[in-house]
Scaffold this motif. Structure first.
Motif, PDB file in Angstrom:
ATOM      1  N   VAL A   1       0.850  -1.192   0.000  1.00 56.58           N
ATOM      2  CA  VAL A   1       0.000   0.000   0.000  1.00 56.58           C
ATOM      3  C   VAL A   1       0.886   1.243   0.000  1.00 56.58           C
ATOM      4  CG1 VAL A   1      -1.788   1.310   1.217  1.00 56.58           C
ATOM      5  CG2 VAL A   1      -1.811  -1.206   1.271  1.00 56.58           C
ATOM      6  N   ALA A   2       0.578   2.169  -0.908  1.00 61.03           N
ATOM      7  CA  ALA A   2       1.264   3.459  -0.948  1.00 61.03           C
ATOM      8  C   ALA A   2       0.229   4.573  -0.926  1.00 61.03           C
ATOM      9  CB  ALA A   2       2.138   3.579  -2.194  1.00 61.03           C
ATOM     10  N   GLY A   3       0.541   5.647  -0.221  1.00 63.00           N
ATOM     11  CA  GLY A   3      -0.370   6.782  -0.133  1.00 63.00           C
ATOM     12  C   GLY A   3       0.221   8.015  -0.771  1.00 63.00           C
ATOM     13  N   TYR A   4      -0.336   9.155  -0.372  1.00 63.00           N
ATOM     14  CA  TYR A   4       0.131  10.431  -0.937  1.00 63.00           C
ATOM     15  C   TYR A   4      -0.073  11.539   0.085  1.00 63.00           C
ATOM     16  CZ  TYR A   4       1.544  13.334  -4.886  1.00 63.00           C
ATOM     17  OH  TYR A   4       2.253  14.151  -5.729  1.00 63.00           O
ATOM     18  N   ASP A   5       0.934  12.382   0.270  1.00 61.47           N
ATOM     19  CA  ASP A   5       0.938  13.607   1.081  1.00 61.47           C
ATOM     20  C   ASP A   5       1.947  13.576   2.224  1.00 61.47           C
ATOM     21  OD1 ASP A   5      -0.908  14.998  -0.426  1.00 61.47           O
ATOM     22  OD2 ASP A   5      -2.617  14.413   0.828  1.00 61.47           O
ATOM     23  N   ASN A   6       2.352  12.378   2.688  1.00 62.71           N
ATOM     24  CA  ASN A   6       3.295  12.278   3.813  1.00 62.71           C
ATOM     25  C   ASN A   6       2.818  13.101   4.999  1.00 62.71           C
ATOM     26  OD1 ASN A   6       5.588  11.331   5.146  1.00 62.71           O
ATOM     27  ND2 ASN A   6       6.838  13.052   4.489  1.00 62.71           N
ATOM     28  N   THR A   7       1.576  12.887   5.402  1.00 64.54           N
ATOM     29  CA  THR A   7       1.017  13.595   6.547  1.00 64.54           C
ATOM     30  C   THR A   7       1.530  12.982   7.844  1.00 64.54           C
ATOM     31  OG1 THR A   7      -0.888  12.119   6.619  1.00 64.54           O
ATOM     32  CG2 THR A   7      -1.079  14.092   5.249  1.00 64.54           C
ATOM     33  N   SER A   8       1.180  13.612   8.947  1.00 62.72           N
ATOM     34  CA  SER A   8       1.577  13.088  10.260  1.00 62.72           C
ATOM     35  C   SER A   8       0.999  11.695  10.499  1.00 62.72           C
ATOM     36  CB  SER A   8       1.106  14.045  11.360  1.00 62.72           C
ATOM     37  OG  SER A   8      -0.309  14.255  11.277  1.00 62.72           O
ATOM     38  N   ILE A   9      -0.142  11.404   9.889  1.00 61.57           N
ATOM     39  CA  ILE A   9      -0.740  10.077  10.028  1.00 61.57           C
ATOM     40  C   ILE A   9       0.192   9.005   9.462  1.00 61.57           C
ATOM     41  CG2 ILE A   9      -2.627   8.586   9.203  1.00 61.57           C
ATOM     42  CD1 ILE A   9      -4.448  11.015   9.331  1.00 61.57           C
ATOM     43  N   SER A  10       0.788   9.285   8.322  1.00 62.04           N
ATOM     44  CA  SER A  10       1.649   8.286   7.670  1.00 62.04           C
ATOM     45  C   SER A  10       2.887   7.980   8.491  1.00 62.04           C
ATOM     46  CB  SER A  10       2.063   8.778   6.275  1.00 62.04           C
ATOM     47  OG  SER A  10       2.992   9.850   6.373  1.00 62.04           O
ATOM     48  N   ARG A  11       3.260   8.896   9.377  1.00 62.11           N
ATOM     49  CA  ARG A  11       4.476   8.714  10.170  1.00 62.11           C
ATOM     50  C   ARG A  11       4.220   8.065  11.524  1.00 62.11           C
ATOM     51  NH1 ARG A  11       5.069  13.902   7.807  1.00 62.11           N
ATOM     52  NH2 ARG A  11       4.534  14.994   9.749  1.00 62.11           N
ATOM     53  N   LEU A  12       2.955   7.787  11.842  1.00 65.10           N
ATOM     54  CA  LEU A  12       2.658   7.051  13.070  1.00 65.10           C
ATOM     55  C   LEU A  12       3.270   5.663  12.987  1.00 65.10           C
ATOM     56  CD1 LEU A  12      -1.107   8.011  13.558  1.00 65.10           C
ATOM     57  CD2 LEU A  12       0.861   8.901  14.828  1.00 65.10           C
ATOM     58  N   ARG A  13       3.863   5.193  14.077  1.00 67.13           N
ATOM     59  CA  ARG A  13       4.621   3.936  14.034  1.00 67.13           C
ATOM     60  C   ARG A  13       3.756   2.736  13.669  1.00 67.13           C
ATOM     61  NH1 ARG A  13      10.032   4.537  13.380  1.00 67.13           N
ATOM     62  NH2 ARG A  13      10.656   6.431  14.485  1.00 67.13           N
ATOM     63  N   HIS A  14       2.506   2.725  14.065  1.00 61.20           N
ATOM     64  CA  HIS A  14       1.673   1.569  13.746  1.00 61.20           C
ATOM     65  C   HIS A  14       1.086   1.662  12.340  1.00 61.20           C
ATOM     66  CE1 HIS A  14      -1.337   4.475  15.158  1.00 61.20           C
ATOM     67  NE2 HIS A  14      -2.227   3.792  14.460  1.00 61.20           N
ATOM     68  N   VAL A  15       1.291   2.801  11.668  1.00 60.10           N
ATOM     69  CA  VAL A  15       0.881   2.954  10.269  1.00 60.10           C
ATOM     70  C   VAL A  15       2.109   2.828   9.371  1.00 60.10           C
ATOM     71  CG1 VAL A  15      -0.179   4.485   8.569  1.00 60.10           C
ATOM     72  CG2 VAL A  15      -1.064   4.431  10.915  1.00 60.10           C
ATOM     73  N   TRP A  16       3.082   3.704   9.562  1.00 59.39           N
ATOM     74  CA  TRP A  16       4.384   3.674   8.869  1.00 59.39           C
ATOM     75  C   TRP A  16       4.213   3.452   7.371  1.00 59.39           C
ATOM     76  CZ3 TRP A  16       7.812   6.350  10.709  1.00 59.39           C
ATOM     77  CH2 TRP A  16       9.158   6.200  10.409  1.00 59.39           C
ATOM     78  N   LEU A  17       3.514   4.390   6.769  1.00 50.60           N
ATOM     79  CA  LEU A  17       3.032   4.271   5.395  1.00 50.60           C
ATOM     80  C   LEU A  17       4.041   4.785   4.379  1.00 50.60           C
ATOM     81  CD1 LEU A  17       0.499   3.831   3.485  1.00 50.60           C
ATOM     82  CD2 LEU A  17      -0.020   6.257   3.923  1.00 50.60           C
ATOM     83  N   THR A  18       4.279   4.007   3.347  1.00 46.55           N
ATOM     84  CA  THR A  18       5.013   4.512   2.184  1.00 46.55           C
ATOM     85  C   THR A  18       4.124   5.523   1.475  1.00 46.55           C
ATOM     86  OG1 THR A  18       6.312   2.492   1.857  1.00 46.55           O
ATOM     87  CG2 THR A  18       5.981   3.900  -0.067  1.00 46.55           C
ATOM     88  N   THR A  19       4.675   6.713   1.190  1.00 44.67           N
ATOM     89  CA  THR A  19       3.831   7.784   0.669  1.00 44.67           C
ATOM     90  C   THR A  19       4.655   8.816  -0.082  1.00 44.67           C
ATOM     91  OG1 THR A  19       2.233   9.511   1.334  1.00 44.67           O
ATOM     92  CG2 THR A  19       4.006   9.046   2.864  1.00 44.67           C
ATOM     93  N   ALA A  20       4.022   9.476  -1.036  1.00 49.03           N
ATOM     94  CA  ALA A  20       4.668  10.565  -1.771  1.00 49.03           C
ATOM     95  C   ALA A  20       4.575  11.841  -0.943  1.00 49.03           C
ATOM     96  CB  ALA A  20       4.001  10.765  -3.127  1.00 49.03           C
ATOM     97  N   ASP A  21       5.704  12.474  -0.702  1.00 53.48           N
ATOM     98  CA  ASP A  21       5.754  13.718   0.060  1.00 53.48           C
ATOM     99  C   ASP A  21       5.481  14.884  -0.882  1.00 53.48           C
ATOM    100  OD1 ASP A  21       6.662  16.131   1.327  1.00 53.48           O
ATOM    101  OD2 ASP A  21       7.674  14.877   2.807  1.00 53.48           O
ATOM    102  N   ASN A  22       4.408  15.605  -0.626  1.00 53.17           N
ATOM    103  CA  ASN A  22       3.991  16.696  -1.505  1.00 53.17           C
ATOM    104  C   ASN A  22       4.470  18.061  -1.021  1.00 53.17           C
ATOM    105  OD1 ASN A  22       2.780  17.048  -3.992  1.00 53.17           O
ATOM    106  ND2 ASN A  22       0.795  17.614  -3.149  1.00 53.17           N
ATOM    107  N   ALA A  23       5.451  18.063  -0.114  1.00 55.10           N
ATOM    108  CA  ALA A  23       6.121  19.296   0.328  1.00 55.10           C
ATOM    109  C   ALA A  23       5.135  20.348   0.817  1.00 55.10           C
ATOM    110  CB  ALA A  23       6.981  19.856  -0.808  1.00 55.10           C
ATOM    111  N   GLY A  24       4.236  19.954   1.739  1.00 60.08           N
ATOM    112  CA  GLY A  24       3.222  20.878   2.223  1.00 60.08           C
ATOM    113  C   GLY A  24       3.793  22.139   2.845  1.00 60.08           C
ATOM    114  N   HIS A  25       4.830  21.998   3.660  1.00 60.12           N
ATOM    115  CA  HIS A  25       5.431  23.163   4.312  1.00 60.12           C
ATOM    116  C   HIS A  25       5.996  24.124   3.274  1.00 60.12           C
ATOM    117  CE1 HIS A  25       8.202  25.457   6.916  1.00 60.12           C
ATOM    118  NE2 HIS A  25       7.367  25.146   7.883  1.00 60.12           N
ATOM    119  N   GLU A  26       6.664  23.580   2.249  1.00 66.95           N
ATOM    120  CA  GLU A  26       7.243  24.421   1.208  1.00 66.95           C
ATOM    121  C   GLU A  26       6.160  25.079   0.363  1.00 66.95           C
ATOM    122  OE1 GLU A  26       9.979  26.396  -1.180  1.00 66.95           O
ATOM    123  OE2 GLU A  26      10.120  25.512   0.817  1.00 66.95           O
ATOM    124  N   VAL A  27       5.069  24.373   0.102  1.00 68.82           N
ATOM    125  CA  VAL A  27       3.945  24.978  -0.626  1.00 68.82           C
ATOM    126  C   VAL A  27       3.434  26.195   0.141  1.00 68.82           C
ATOM    127  CG1 VAL A  27       1.544  24.649  -1.344  1.00 68.82           C
ATOM    128  CG2 VAL A  27       3.240  22.896  -1.851  1.00 68.82           C
TER     129      VAL A  27
END
Length: 348
Positions: A266-292
């Protein structure tokens, strides 16, 4: 005790008062080393601009309206953090409004900011009424952040390169040996761009598309994935339109008795704080929200200075964060899970 002045900051940083003013307004015309020196002097001296005096002298409110499409989306939180960091440095304050509440009440969601006398407006996410936004843009600077529509005259758009980010995620799955890769999509221009990136990556490898429509929520992702993983030729990998949807994908896979990533990646998109939770630990595309957010603030500040003309589109470069939800395709790892009978999903 005397409050530090802009002259004190200039002397401490070894620059002119005019350059300090440029830094405080977030101007992009200042060299990085000079900007860093000024900001360090500001911190050391505890300098705070006199907001009331500046408002009177400049005939500005020193406030920026921020119209948020959806407070529930955690990616917008990171965008707002980047936006506010630069606006705060420039001595500006945000006034935040939830667009959904205004729509439910039948109000014009953007024009009330004109009554508040804001200096500019940042629209975060997609709004359903481009005409109303165009009327506001005729009277004050407007920047759209984190969306690709509407495109209006004199309005800057700052967003991530959604097609490229989707291609990165799907190419990663293809590189792991997956050939049946499904996509749980969404709605709107951003979702369409991510689906285009998914489609182009598959086409480059001669692979077929398998798309289920979601609604950008966890529940929508869950329902779409139950349909996908109940197929006799179920996919070995799923690319979700955003991280919220991906959480629904993970839930459905677990309730169907499948292990992630052994049975399905499973891969997601956005690299949100949810994706970085240890029990989720999701592969995801980082859309550079802070830089946007930072770029959106810079566009607005440049318009305050009269530097910008026609509306521009700026895209940030995404990258892929590989975590624990993607792995080798079961068939390539010597295991074919197609004959497994999954458990019944939860009732809905």
């Amino acid at each position: 005790m005397r409050q530090p002045t802009i002259r004190d900051v200039a002397e401490r940083a070894g620059v002119s008062k005019s350059l300090v003013s440029l830094v405080l307004r977030g101007s992009g015309q200042v060299r990085p080393e000079k900007r860093d020196a000024v900001l360090q002097a500001v911190r050391e001296l505890g300098y705070r601009p006199n907001a009331a005096a500046r408002t009177l002298s400049e005939r500005r409110s020193r406030t920026v309206g921020v119209l948020l499409h959806d407070l529930r989306n955690p990616w917008f939180v990171e965008l707002l953090d980047g936006l506010n960091s630069l606006l705060h440095t420039a001595g500006l304050h945000m006034l935040l409004s939830d667009a959904r509440l205004g729509r439910r009440a039948g109000h014009d969601v953007a024009e009330p900011f004109l009554d508040l006398g804001v200096d500019g407006l940042v629209v975060v996410g997609t709004l359903p009424d481009p005409a109303g936004l165009a009327r506001v843009a005729e009277r004050l600077p407007v920047v759209v952040a984190g969306a690709r529509e509407p495109v209006l005259p004199g309005v800057d758009v700052v967003a991530g390169d959604d097609e490229q980010g989707a291609r990165l995620a799907v190419e990663h799955l293809i590189g792991l040996g997956h050939r049946r890769i499904a996509h749980v999509g969404g709605h709107g221009a951003v979702s369409e761009l991510r689906r285009n990136g998914y489609a182009s990556a598959l086409a480059a490898h001669g692979l077929e598309q398998l798309v289920e429509r979601g609604d950008l929520t966890e529940e929508g992702g869950y329902r779409a994935t139950v349909r996908l993983l109940s197929r006799p030729d179920r996919p070995t990998a799923v690319f979700a339109v955003n991280d919220m949807t991906a959480v629904g994908v993970l839930t459905a896979a677990a309730e169907l008795g499948l292990n992630v990533p052994r049975d399905v990646s499973v891969a997601g998109y956005d690299n949100t704080s949810i994706s970085r939770l240890r029990h989720v630990w999701l592969t995801t595309a980082d859309n550079a929200g802070h830089e946007v957010g930072r770029r959106a603030a810079r566009c607005l500040l440049e318009r305050f200075e009269g530097q910008a003309g026609a509306g521009r589109i700026q895209l940030t470069a995404p990258h892929l964060e590989v975590r624990g939800t993607t792995g080798r395709c079961p068939a390539t790892a010597g295991e074919d899970v197609r004959d497994r009978s999954p458990n019944e999903p939860r009732g809905h």
